[in-house]
Design a protein around this motif. Structure first.
Motif, PDB file in Angstrom:
ATOM      1  N   ILE A  26      26.964  89.319   0.773  1.00  0.00           N
ATOM      2  CA  ILE A  26      27.780  90.048  -0.202  1.00  0.00           C
ATOM      3  C   ILE A  26      27.887  89.256  -1.500  1.00  0.00           C
ATOM      4  O   ILE A  26      27.703  89.806  -2.589  1.00  0.00           O
ATOM      5  N   VAL A  27      28.162  87.960  -1.395  1.00  0.00           N
ATOM      6  CA  VAL A  27      28.286  87.128  -2.590  1.00  0.00           C
ATOM      7  C   VAL A  27      26.946  87.065  -3.333  1.00  0.00           C
ATOM      8  O   VAL A  27      26.910  87.173  -4.565  1.00  0.00           O
ATOM      9  N   ASN A  28      25.838  86.931  -2.605  1.00  0.00           N
ATOM     10  CA  ASN A  28      24.525  86.921  -3.255  1.00  0.00           C
ATOM     11  C   ASN A  28      24.257  88.234  -3.975  1.00  0.00           C
ATOM     12  O   ASN A  28      23.749  88.249  -5.099  1.00  0.00           O
ATOM     13  N   TYR A  29      24.588  89.341  -3.344  1.00  0.00           N
ATOM     14  CA  TYR A  29      24.409  90.647  -3.971  1.00  0.00           C
ATOM     15  C   TYR A  29      25.251  90.746  -5.245  1.00  0.00           C
ATOM     16  O   TYR A  29      24.764  91.192  -6.287  1.00  0.00           O
ATOM     17  N   LEU A  30      26.502  90.318  -5.163  1.00  0.00           N
ATOM     18  CA  LEU A  30      27.376  90.383  -6.331  1.00  0.00           C
ATOM     19  C   LEU A  30      26.881  89.469  -7.445  1.00  0.00           C
ATOM     20  O   LEU A  30      26.976  89.821  -8.629  1.00  0.00           O
ATOM     21  N   ASP A  31      26.352  88.292  -7.083  1.00  0.00           N
ATOM     22  CA  ASP A  31      25.773  87.397  -8.091  1.00  0.00           C
ATOM     23  C   ASP A  31      24.624  88.084  -8.823  1.00  0.00           C
ATOM     24  O   ASP A  31      24.552  88.058 -10.054  1.00  0.00           O
TER      25      ASP A  31
ATOM     26  N   LEU B 250      31.439  84.540  14.428  1.00  0.00           N
ATOM     27  CA  LEU B 250      31.775  83.757  13.251  1.00  0.00           C
ATOM     28  C   LEU B 250      30.538  83.576  12.370  1.00  0.00           C
ATOM     29  O   LEU B 250      30.605  83.748  11.152  1.00  0.00           O
ATOM     30  N   GLN B 251      29.405  83.259  12.982  1.00  0.00           N
ATOM     31  CA  GLN B 251      28.174  83.075  12.214  1.00  0.00           C
ATOM     32  C   GLN B 251      27.746  84.382  11.558  1.00  0.00           C
ATOM     33  O   GLN B 251      27.313  84.393  10.405  1.00  0.00           O
ATOM     34  N   LEU B 252      27.880  85.495  12.261  1.00  0.00           N
ATOM     35  CA  LEU B 252      27.551  86.797  11.666  1.00  0.00           C
ATOM     36  C   LEU B 252      28.447  87.093  10.468  1.00  0.00           C
ATOM     37  O   LEU B 252      27.982  87.599   9.436  1.00  0.00           O
ATOM     38  N   ASN B 253      29.730  86.791  10.582  1.00  0.00           N
ATOM     39  CA  ASN B 253      30.657  87.009   9.472  1.00  0.00           C
ATOM     40  C   ASN B 253      30.312  86.112   8.279  1.00  0.00           C
ATOM     41  O   ASN B 253      30.364  86.562   7.128  1.00  0.00           O
ATOM     42  N   ILE B 254      29.971  84.877   8.542  1.00  0.00           N
ATOM     43  CA  ILE B 254      29.579  83.963   7.466  1.00  0.00           C
ATOM     44  C   ILE B 254      28.331  84.494   6.775  1.00  0.00           C
ATOM     45  O   ILE B 254      28.255  84.528   5.538  1.00  0.00           O
ATOM     46  N   ASN B 255      27.348  84.927   7.548  1.00  0.00           N
ATOM     47  CA  ASN B 255      26.117  85.464   6.971  1.00  0.00           C
ATOM     48  C   ASN B 255      26.393  86.719   6.149  1.00  0.00           C
ATOM     49  O   ASN B 255      25.812  86.904   5.076  1.00  0.00           O
ATOM     50  N   ALA B 256      27.267  87.581   6.640  1.00  0.00           N
ATOM     51  CA  ALA B 256      27.607  88.803   5.910  1.00  0.00           C
ATOM     52  C   ALA B 256      28.293  88.460   4.595  1.00  0.00           C
ATOM     53  O   ALA B 256      27.969  89.042   3.548  1.00  0.00           O
ATOM     54  N   CYS B 257      29.209  87.510   4.615  1.00  0.00           N
ATOM     55  CA  CYS B 257      29.897  87.099   3.386  1.00  0.00           C
ATOM     56  C   CYS B 257      28.912  86.507   2.384  1.00  0.00           C
ATOM     57  O   CYS B 257      28.982  86.799   1.184  1.00  0.00           O
ATOM     58  N   ARG B 258      27.990  85.683   2.858  1.00  0.00           N
ATOM     59  CA  ARG B 258      26.971  85.117   1.960  1.00  0.00           C
ATOM     60  C   ARG B 258      26.121  86.222   1.340  1.00  0.00           C
ATOM     61  O   ARG B 258      25.803  86.167   0.150  1.00  0.00           O
TER      62      ARG B 258
END
Length: 74
Positions: free
Chosen positions: A37-42, A27-35
């Motif tokens: 991705i969002v940072n990259y897109l920002d 779960l923590q790995l998935n949260i980190n991956a999502c963050r």
């Protein structure tokens, strides 16, 4: 048979504890991956808005349209 008013804690096996630990780590790995991705897109959105032409045109073609990006963040 006697009933106590307090619920007894269920003892878990070492395997269950390991699986729970694994679930938390995944779960923590998935949260980190999502963050990430969002940072990259920002950053990419900001780059496109600034008109930064430093990246290749072929790469820019695949950039997310800022309007679509904002809708996805909601």
């Amino acid at each position: 048979m006697s009933h106590s008013q307090e619920p007894r804690a269920r003892e878990s096996s070492p395997l269950e504890e390991l699986m729970d630990s694994f679930d938390k780590e995944m779960l923590q790995l998935n949260i980190n991956a999502c963050r990430s991705i969002v940072n990259y897109l920002d950053k990419k959105k900001e780059s496109v808005e600034r008109g930064d032409n430093s990246s290749d045109r072929k790469t820019q073609r695949y950039c997310l349209d800022p309007k679509v990006f904002e809708e996805a963040r909601r």
